[in-house]
Design a protein around this motif. Sequence first.
Motif, PDB file in Angstrom:
ATOM      1  N   MET A   1       0.855  -1.175   0.000  1.00 54.29           N
ATOM      2  CA  MET A   1       0.000   0.000   0.000  1.00 54.29           C
ATOM      3  C   MET A   1       0.896   1.233   0.000  1.00 54.29           C
ATOM      4  SD  MET A   1      -2.829   1.424   2.736  1.00 54.29           S
ATOM      5  CE  MET A   1      -3.392  -0.149   3.170  1.00 54.29           C
ATOM      6  N   ASP A   2       0.501   2.213  -0.757  1.00 55.06           N
ATOM      7  CA  ASP A   2       1.246   3.452  -0.843  1.00 55.06           C
ATOM      8  C   ASP A   2       1.170   4.196   0.485  1.00 55.06           C
ATOM      9  OD1 ASP A   2       0.830   6.613  -2.334  1.00 55.06           O
ATOM     10  OD2 ASP A   2       2.705   5.512  -2.219  1.00 55.06           O
ATOM     11  N   LEU A   3       2.310   4.691   0.960  1.00 59.91           N
ATOM     12  CA  LEU A   3       2.372   5.373   2.249  1.00 59.91           C
ATOM     13  C   LEU A   3       1.492   6.609   2.267  1.00 59.91           C
ATOM     14  CD1 LEU A   3       3.618   5.638   5.046  1.00 59.91           C
ATOM     15  CD2 LEU A   3       5.491   6.891   4.002  1.00 59.91           C
ATOM     16  N   ASN A   4       1.508   7.395   1.203  1.00 61.83           N
ATOM     17  CA  ASN A   4       0.692   8.613   1.165  1.00 61.83           C
ATOM     18  C   ASN A   4      -0.798   8.290   1.199  1.00 61.83           C
ATOM     19  OD1 ASN A   4       2.895  10.328   1.089  1.00 61.83           O
ATOM     20  ND2 ASN A   4       3.047  10.194  -1.126  1.00 61.83           N
ATOM     21  N   LEU A   5      -1.207   7.208   0.527  1.00 54.47           N
ATOM     22  CA  LEU A   5      -2.606   6.810   0.538  1.00 54.47           C
ATOM     23  C   LEU A   5      -3.022   6.379   1.936  1.00 54.47           C
ATOM     24  CD1 LEU A   5      -5.222   6.201  -0.999  1.00 54.47           C
ATOM     25  CD2 LEU A   5      -4.285   3.935  -1.466  1.00 54.47           C
ATOM     26  N   ALA A   6      -2.159   5.620   2.608  1.00 47.36           N
ATOM     27  CA  ALA A   6      -2.467   5.171   3.969  1.00 47.36           C
ATOM     28  C   ALA A   6      -2.570   6.358   4.916  1.00 47.36           C
ATOM     29  CB  ALA A   6      -1.403   4.194   4.457  1.00 47.36           C
ATOM     30  N   LEU A   7      -1.659   7.305   4.802  1.00 48.79           N
ATOM     31  CA  LEU A   7      -1.685   8.468   5.677  1.00 48.79           C
ATOM     32  C   LEU A   7      -2.909   9.333   5.401  1.00 48.79           C
ATOM     33  CD1 LEU A   7       2.080   9.444   5.718  1.00 48.79           C
ATOM     34  CD2 LEU A   7       0.775   8.367   7.537  1.00 48.79           C
ATOM     35  N   ALA A  89       9.079  -0.768  12.169  1.00 53.79           N
ATOM     36  CA  ALA A  89       8.089  -0.340  11.174  1.00 53.79           C
ATOM     37  C   ALA A  89       7.205  -1.506  10.743  1.00 53.79           C
ATOM     38  CB  ALA A  89       8.791   0.268   9.966  1.00 53.79           C
ATOM     39  N   ILE A  90       7.788  -2.672  10.587  1.00 54.26           N
ATOM     40  CA  ILE A  90       7.010  -3.852  10.210  1.00 54.26           C
ATOM     41  C   ILE A  90       6.036  -4.232  11.319  1.00 54.26           C
ATOM     42  CG2 ILE A  90       7.190  -6.339   9.777  1.00 54.26           C
ATOM     43  CD1 ILE A  90       9.795  -5.690   8.221  1.00 54.26           C
ATOM     44  N   ALA A  91       6.496  -4.159  12.562  1.00 55.68           N
ATOM     45  CA  ALA A  91       5.616  -4.472  13.701  1.00 55.68           C
ATOM     46  C   ALA A  91       4.456  -3.487  13.783  1.00 55.68           C
ATOM     47  CB  ALA A  91       6.416  -4.471  14.996  1.00 55.68           C
ATOM     48  N   ILE A  92       4.728  -2.204  13.572  1.00 58.42           N
ATOM     49  CA  ILE A  92       3.664  -1.198  13.595  1.00 58.42           C
ATOM     50  C   ILE A  92       2.679  -1.445  12.461  1.00 58.42           C
ATOM     51  CG2 ILE A  92       3.188   1.261  13.241  1.00 58.42           C
ATOM     52  CD1 ILE A  92       5.865   1.786  14.728  1.00 58.42           C
ATOM     53  N   ARG A  93       3.196  -1.740  11.281  1.00 57.34           N
ATOM     54  CA  ARG A  93       2.316  -2.041  10.145  1.00 57.34           C
ATOM     55  C   ARG A  93       1.421  -3.231  10.441  1.00 57.34           C
ATOM     56  NH1 ARG A  93       4.701  -5.371   5.606  1.00 57.34           N
ATOM     57  NH2 ARG A  93       4.449  -6.797   7.343  1.00 57.34           N
ATOM     58  N   ASP A  94       1.997  -4.292  11.021  1.00 56.02           N
ATOM     59  CA  ASP A  94       1.214  -5.480  11.340  1.00 56.02           C
ATOM     60  C   ASP A  94       0.103  -5.172  12.344  1.00 56.02           C
ATOM     61  OD1 ASP A  94       2.794  -6.923   9.610  1.00 56.02           O
ATOM     62  OD2 ASP A  94       4.006  -7.860  11.190  1.00 56.02           O
ATOM     63  N   LYS A  95       0.406  -4.333  13.339  1.00 57.15           N
ATOM     64  CA  LYS A  95      -0.613  -3.959  14.326  1.00 57.15           C
ATOM     65  C   LYS A  95      -1.728  -3.136  13.678  1.00 57.15           C
ATOM     66  CE  LYS A  95       1.000  -5.663  18.155  1.00 57.15           C
ATOM     67  NZ  LYS A  95       0.280  -6.626  18.969  1.00 57.15           N
ATOM     68  N   ILE A  96      -1.366  -2.238  12.781  1.00 53.82           N
ATOM     69  CA  ILE A  96      -2.375  -1.412  12.103  1.00 53.82           C
ATOM     70  C   ILE A  96      -3.263  -2.283  11.221  1.00 53.82           C
ATOM     71  CG2 ILE A  96      -2.690   0.372  10.349  1.00 53.82           C
ATOM     72  CD1 ILE A  96      -0.237   1.774  11.558  1.00 53.82           C
ATOM     73  N   VAL A  97      -2.668  -3.223  10.493  1.00 55.51           N
ATOM     74  CA  VAL A  97      -3.448  -4.109   9.633  1.00 55.51           C
ATOM     75  C   VAL A  97      -4.379  -4.970  10.474  1.00 55.51           C
ATOM     76  CG1 VAL A  97      -3.285  -6.097   8.066  1.00 55.51           C
ATOM     77  CG2 VAL A  97      -1.814  -4.119   7.725  1.00 55.51           C
ATOM     78  N   THR A  98      -3.877  -5.492  11.600  1.00 54.19           N
ATOM     79  CA  THR A  98      -4.711  -6.305  12.484  1.00 54.19           C
ATOM     80  C   THR A  98      -5.888  -5.494  13.022  1.00 54.19           C
ATOM     81  OG1 THR A  98      -2.801  -7.636  13.117  1.00 54.19           O
ATOM     82  CG2 THR A  98      -4.703  -7.709  14.579  1.00 54.19           C
ATOM     83  N   ALA A  99      -5.618  -4.255  13.439  1.00 55.00           N
ATOM     84  CA  ALA A  99      -6.693  -3.399  13.953  1.00 55.00           C
ATOM     85  C   ALA A  99      -7.713  -3.103  12.860  1.00 55.00           C
ATOM     86  CB  ALA A  99      -6.112  -2.104  14.504  1.00 55.00           C
ATOM     87  N   PHE A 100      -7.248  -2.828  11.649  1.00 55.42           N
ATOM     88  CA  PHE A 100      -8.167  -2.560  10.537  1.00 55.42           C
ATOM     89  C   PHE A 100      -9.043  -3.772  10.245  1.00 55.42           C
ATOM     90  CE2 PHE A 100      -9.129  -2.855   6.001  1.00 55.42           C
ATOM     91  CZ  PHE A 100      -9.890  -1.711   5.844  1.00 55.42           C
ATOM     92  N   LEU A 101      -8.430  -4.967  10.251  1.00 55.64           N
ATOM     93  CA  LEU A 101      -9.204  -6.174   9.973  1.00 55.64           C
ATOM     94  C   LEU A 101     -10.248  -6.427  11.063  1.00 55.64           C
ATOM     95  CD1 LEU A 101      -6.439  -8.534   8.598  1.00 55.64           C
ATOM     96  CD2 LEU A 101      -8.261  -7.408   7.328  1.00 55.64           C
ATOM     97  N   GLU A 102      -9.899  -6.164  12.309  1.00 53.16           N
ATOM     98  CA  GLU A 102     -10.870  -6.340  13.386  1.00 53.16           C
ATOM     99  C   GLU A 102     -12.022  -5.338  13.254  1.00 53.16           C
ATOM    100  OE1 GLU A 102      -9.976  -6.950  17.421  1.00 53.16           O
ATOM    101  OE2 GLU A 102      -8.112  -7.992  16.991  1.00 53.16           O
TER     102      GLU A 102
END
Length: 108
Positions: A1-7, A89-102
Amino acid sequence: MDLNLALASIRGFDRVGNSGAASGAAGGAAAPAAQTGPSFADALQNAAETTVGDLRNAEKLSMQALTGDADIREVTDAVMSAEQNLQAAIAIRDKIVTAFLEISRMQI
């Protein structure tokens, strides 16, 4: 995912979350406190820029070491620092993805 799109989507969520509808429903409740620090999106962007900068610095020092222009200790320190930042950064990304999926699994 593009960083600017995510932000941009995080910033949009922040605007929706701080809309007047929530305070109006309370009927005269106190307004939310003013934001005192950087937003979550700004903190993420700052962390991403720092990580990318460390990775570029490590790569530059590695190339200099190949030509004999850099000390091996400097290269090792730069690579280890970049690796730690990348793992964070990978750990933060994984937490954000997990939160989004929940959140996406919640029933409305």
